[in-house]
Every structure is written in C-alpha cells, then in structure tokens.
Write an enzyme that holds these catalytic residues in place. Sequence first.
Site, PDB file in Angstrom:
ATOM      1  N   HIS A  72      12.702   5.124  49.664  1.00  0.00           N
ATOM      2  CA  HIS A  72      12.511   6.017  50.821  1.00  0.00           C
ATOM      3  C   HIS A  72      11.470   5.428  51.758  1.00  0.00           C
ATOM      4  O   HIS A  72      10.355   5.143  51.350  1.00  0.00           O
ATOM      5  CB  HIS A  72      12.087   7.410  50.355  1.00  0.00           C
ATOM      6  CG  HIS A  72      13.234   8.227  49.838  1.00  0.00           C
ATOM      7  ND1 HIS A  72      13.329   9.587  49.997  1.00  0.00           N
ATOM      8  CD2 HIS A  72      14.355   7.852  49.179  1.00  0.00           C
ATOM      9  CE1 HIS A  72      14.453  10.018  49.466  1.00  0.00           C
ATOM     10  NE2 HIS A  72      15.093   8.988  48.942  1.00  0.00           N
ATOM     11  N   TYR A 201       8.700  18.357  53.353  1.00  0.00           N
ATOM     12  CA  TYR A 201       7.596  19.219  52.916  1.00  0.00           C
ATOM     13  C   TYR A 201       7.382  20.260  54.005  1.00  0.00           C
ATOM     14  O   TYR A 201       7.107  19.894  55.155  1.00  0.00           O
ATOM     15  CB  TYR A 201       6.310  18.407  52.747  1.00  0.00           C
ATOM     16  CG  TYR A 201       6.306  17.436  51.583  1.00  0.00           C
ATOM     17  CD1 TYR A 201       6.914  16.183  51.693  1.00  0.00           C
ATOM     18  CD2 TYR A 201       5.665  17.759  50.390  1.00  0.00           C
ATOM     19  CE1 TYR A 201       6.892  15.282  50.625  1.00  0.00           C
ATOM     20  CE2 TYR A 201       5.630  16.866  49.319  1.00  0.00           C
ATOM     21  CZ  TYR A 201       6.250  15.635  49.440  1.00  0.00           C
ATOM     22  OH  TYR A 201       6.220  14.748  48.392  1.00  0.00           O
ATOM     23  N   PRO A 293       0.924  19.130  42.448  1.00  0.00           N
ATOM     24  CA  PRO A 293       2.015  18.158  42.641  1.00  0.00           C
ATOM     25  C   PRO A 293       2.295  17.777  44.089  1.00  0.00           C
ATOM     26  O   PRO A 293       3.065  16.836  44.325  1.00  0.00           O
ATOM     27  CB  PRO A 293       3.225  18.874  42.027  1.00  0.00           C
ATOM     28  CG  PRO A 293       2.882  20.314  42.032  1.00  0.00           C
ATOM     29  CD  PRO A 293       1.403  20.394  41.883  1.00  0.00           C
ATOM     30  N   LYS A 297       1.363  12.631  43.033  1.00  0.00           N
ATOM     31  CA  LYS A 297       0.446  11.616  42.517  1.00  0.00           C
ATOM     32  C   LYS A 297       0.295  11.605  40.983  1.00  0.00           C
ATOM     33  O   LYS A 297      -0.201  10.623  40.420  1.00  0.00           O
ATOM     34  CB  LYS A 297      -0.957  11.827  43.123  1.00  0.00           C
ATOM     35  CG  LYS A 297      -1.016  11.496  44.595  1.00  0.00           C
ATOM     36  CD  LYS A 297      -0.989   9.993  44.826  1.00  0.00           C
ATOM     37  CE  LYS A 297      -0.570   9.599  46.213  1.00  0.00           C
ATOM     38  NZ  LYS A 297       0.707   8.932  46.317  1.00  0.00           N
ATOM     39  N   TYR A 385       0.028   8.476  50.710  1.00  0.00           N
ATOM     40  CA  TYR A 385       1.291   8.859  50.082  1.00  0.00           C
ATOM     41  C   TYR A 385       1.952   7.674  49.377  1.00  0.00           C
ATOM     42  O   TYR A 385       2.474   7.821  48.265  1.00  0.00           O
ATOM     43  CB  TYR A 385       2.244   9.456  51.131  1.00  0.00           C
ATOM     44  CG  TYR A 385       3.432  10.164  50.527  1.00  0.00           C
ATOM     45  CD1 TYR A 385       3.346  11.483  50.096  1.00  0.00           C
ATOM     46  CD2 TYR A 385       4.649   9.508  50.363  1.00  0.00           C
ATOM     47  CE1 TYR A 385       4.435  12.134  49.535  1.00  0.00           C
ATOM     48  CE2 TYR A 385       5.745  10.144  49.797  1.00  0.00           C
ATOM     49  CZ  TYR A 385       5.624  11.457  49.380  1.00  0.00           C
ATOM     50  OH  TYR A 385       6.697  12.095  48.801  1.00  0.00           O
TER      51      TYR A 385
END
Length: 390
Positions: A72, A201, A293, A297, A385
Amino acid sequence: MRTQVAIIGAGPAGLLLGQLLQRAGIDTVIIERKSRDYVLARIRAGVLEQGTADLLDAAGVGGRMHSEGQVHEGFSLAFDGRQHRIDLKDLTGGKTVRVYGQTEVTRDLADARDAAGATTIYQAEDVVLADFDGSAPKVRFTQDGAFHEFTCDFIAGCDGYHGVARASVPPAAIQLFERVYPFGWLGVLVDQPPADHELIYANSARGFALCSMRSATRSRYYIQVPTDERIEAWSDDRFYDELRRRLPAATAEAVKAGPSIEKSIAPLRSFVAEPMRFGRLFLAGDAAHIVPPTGAKGLNLAASDVRYLSDALIEHVSEHSEAGLNAYSTRALARIWKAERFSWWLTSLLHQMPGASPFEQRMQLAELDYLSQSRAASTVLAENYVGLPV
Ligand code: FAD
Ligand code: DHB
C-alpha cells in the site's frame, strides 16, 4: 531438559525470535499456554512496516507475504464529510507498508518452525519462571498433568500483556506506565471486497471507524464502541448501519455488507514496562508494551524488539559479547516510546472522547484540515506510519 533460549509464548514475537535464533544455530524451545489451532485462529493486526517485512524475509518466511500480501502506497483520512489521501510513498521518499494479516504471519512462522524440527510445546499449564537472576534460569510447567522443567541460558518473555514473564519480576524492579482509553474497537471480518483499495481512517461525530482489508476479497472493519459494550448487542446489520453513518457518503455506499466471519471487541490501552531486561530474562512485544491499535504499531514493535534481541543473543553466542544484551532495553525503549507517542496522538485525533467539549471536537477537525493542507504535517504522519528506523 536443557535448551539455550526458552521462549515463553508462540505469538508473533516468540515465533519470530525462535525462527531467527534457530537459523543462527541457537537451540530454542517455545512454551505456549494455548493450543496451536487457537493461536493460529486469532484475528489481529493487518499492517506491516517495511522493517517488519525485511525481518520476515531474514527469517526465511517472507514467501507468501510477497505473493499474497498487498503493498500500500497510501491511506485516507475521512473527516467532516470528506476524504483526504496521505501519499506515503511520495511523503517518505519511496516507503510503503504491506497489508498481510498477523494470522498469516503466525502461520508462516509456525510452519517454518515445524519444518525446522524445533520444539514448540502447546497447552503448557502453570508456567513458572525461576532463577533468572542467576546463571541457570529455569522454566517449569505441566502438560497433560505431567511436570516438566527446562534449564536454559536465557528466557525470552514473549507472552503478551497477560503473560507470566512480566508478572514474575519483583515489583520493585519494574516501572509501569499506563493509559486506559474509555473505548474499544468492535471489529468485523467479512468475505466481501473492501470499500476502497486502500485503508480509510475516519473521524466522525459518532466515533472512529476504520475500513481495512486482508485481501481483494476479504474486508476488515472496525468501529469505536464504549469499553463496556456487549458483543451480543451488535448484529451484523447494526454494525454495517453504524459503520456507514461514520463514513463520507460515497465510501458508505461502497461498503459491501455480508455475514461476519469473526466479530470481537478489543479494549484500547497504552502501556510500557521499564526496563525490558531482568538478569537473564528479556521481555519482548506485548509482554513489555501495548499501543492502541490506531497507528498499526503493535505487531511492528514486537518485530523491532525481536530484531534487537535476536541480534544481541546471536552476538553473545558467537562473540561472547555482552554489549548487545546490555544495550537491549535502552535501544528497544527508545523506539517504543516514539511509537507510543504516535499511537496515542493518532488515537486522540480520530476518536470521540466521552465528554469531550465542542471546542475539543473543533480542535480535532482543525488539525485534520491542517494535515490535509500541510505537506510538513502530512510528512510527520507518513514517516511514523511507515515506521521509524529500527
Ligand atoms: P501475543 O500476540 O499476545 O502473543 C503472546 C502469546 O503468549 C500468546 O500466544 C499467548 O497465548 C501466550 N501466553 C500468554 N500467557 C502465557 C503463559 N503464561 N505461558 C505461556 N504462554 C503464554 N499491530 C500492528 O502492528 N498492526 C495492526 O494493524 C494491529 N492491529 C491490531 C488490531 C487489533 C484488534 C488488536 C487486538 C491488535 C492489533 N495489533 C496490531 C497489535 C498486535 O496484534 C500485537 O501487538 C501482537 O499480537 C503482539 O505480539 P506478541 O507476540 O508480543 O504477543
Ligand atoms: C488493521 C488494524 C489496525 O490497527 C490498523 O491501524 C490498520 C489495520 C487491521 O486489522 O486490518
């Protein structure tokens, strides 16, 4: 019985450590409380950093991850009825993440361990750690009613947040840092194509939502729920209805409902134990720290701990050096605290805190709007990220 390294727990941390040590010629035994089937059926993480993927390659188990996982290059933030893409690849000079389920990682590692003929003891009961302050630590347990004891050089506590390893340390020797959030994630796994080809998100006035996936035909969705929510209260219909109400209209329409093949609620917590070494006992993964979550990580931190610990143990055995072992806790914690900060920040940005004032909600939206306009702010998000350097 004797082994060089006794590993407590056959989750991703324990199995990966076992695989790396086994390949370096170090004898290990993994002692796990649950059955193999139970361990392999647990649905958890989905996003792997490049460093984690590299470590799985180094452990010789990256094959299926490369053929079946997805690379991704970005993800989206949804808020205020709109959606903004974070271009990870562009913002980080070419870095990406991989979507490949923890369930698959665990299976690949367990299969490789079986193929190598290394010992994993499942359904071990009443596991006890002893003498790790001396030179000959012991692990005792029962299996099918029979008592067993391993003497070893080192113990690796890879037994998760509720495990026995951290609990075996005298309270005066350990410092605990914790934040418990007043909400959890209700997750659903469904055999339907994902709403989008990348993760979304979502911050909404009704609470956080996440659209994730395991493959082109299997989706994973989460919504924020109060900690005391009962799973029985959530029919599939109610779940999809609530999920859609938290997403921008076009994304809500793209969500394909179907019968859930797994549904569970996970509480959210930030937690760190310091230090991570007690004589010849080393903690790694969720045994030493928990992140909420949101930043994906947890599994990745377990992997970076294992990288530091396996390097240190291999160096010790091959070069009789204590340097890596002595540095382990400090090295691991430096990375852990930064991931704790990122996970706490992203959680605070995307969830509705019970009792938050309208002012605090406007602050979240202002920050999300800023993120969508500022390359500098987006870069901070992106570089965390994809994973900070190991
Ligand atoms: P665990 O997976 O907890 O394994 C510990 C093992 O030890 C277990 O098998 C347990 O049965 C065993 N054990 C416990 N007690 C004993 C005992 N007394 N004796 C012997 N064995 C024992 N992380 C990410 O990186 N990305 C994500 O996208 C992500 N999403 C998540 C989503 C959800 C809903 C949840 C719940 C977690 C998520 N995580 C994610 C976190 C990730 O799953 C964990 O950080 C990871 O499982 C940690 O691995 P571990 O091996 O340290 O611990
Ligand atoms: C998943 C879980 C996460 O915590 C996350 O941030 C992204 C994806 C998942 O289970 O797919």
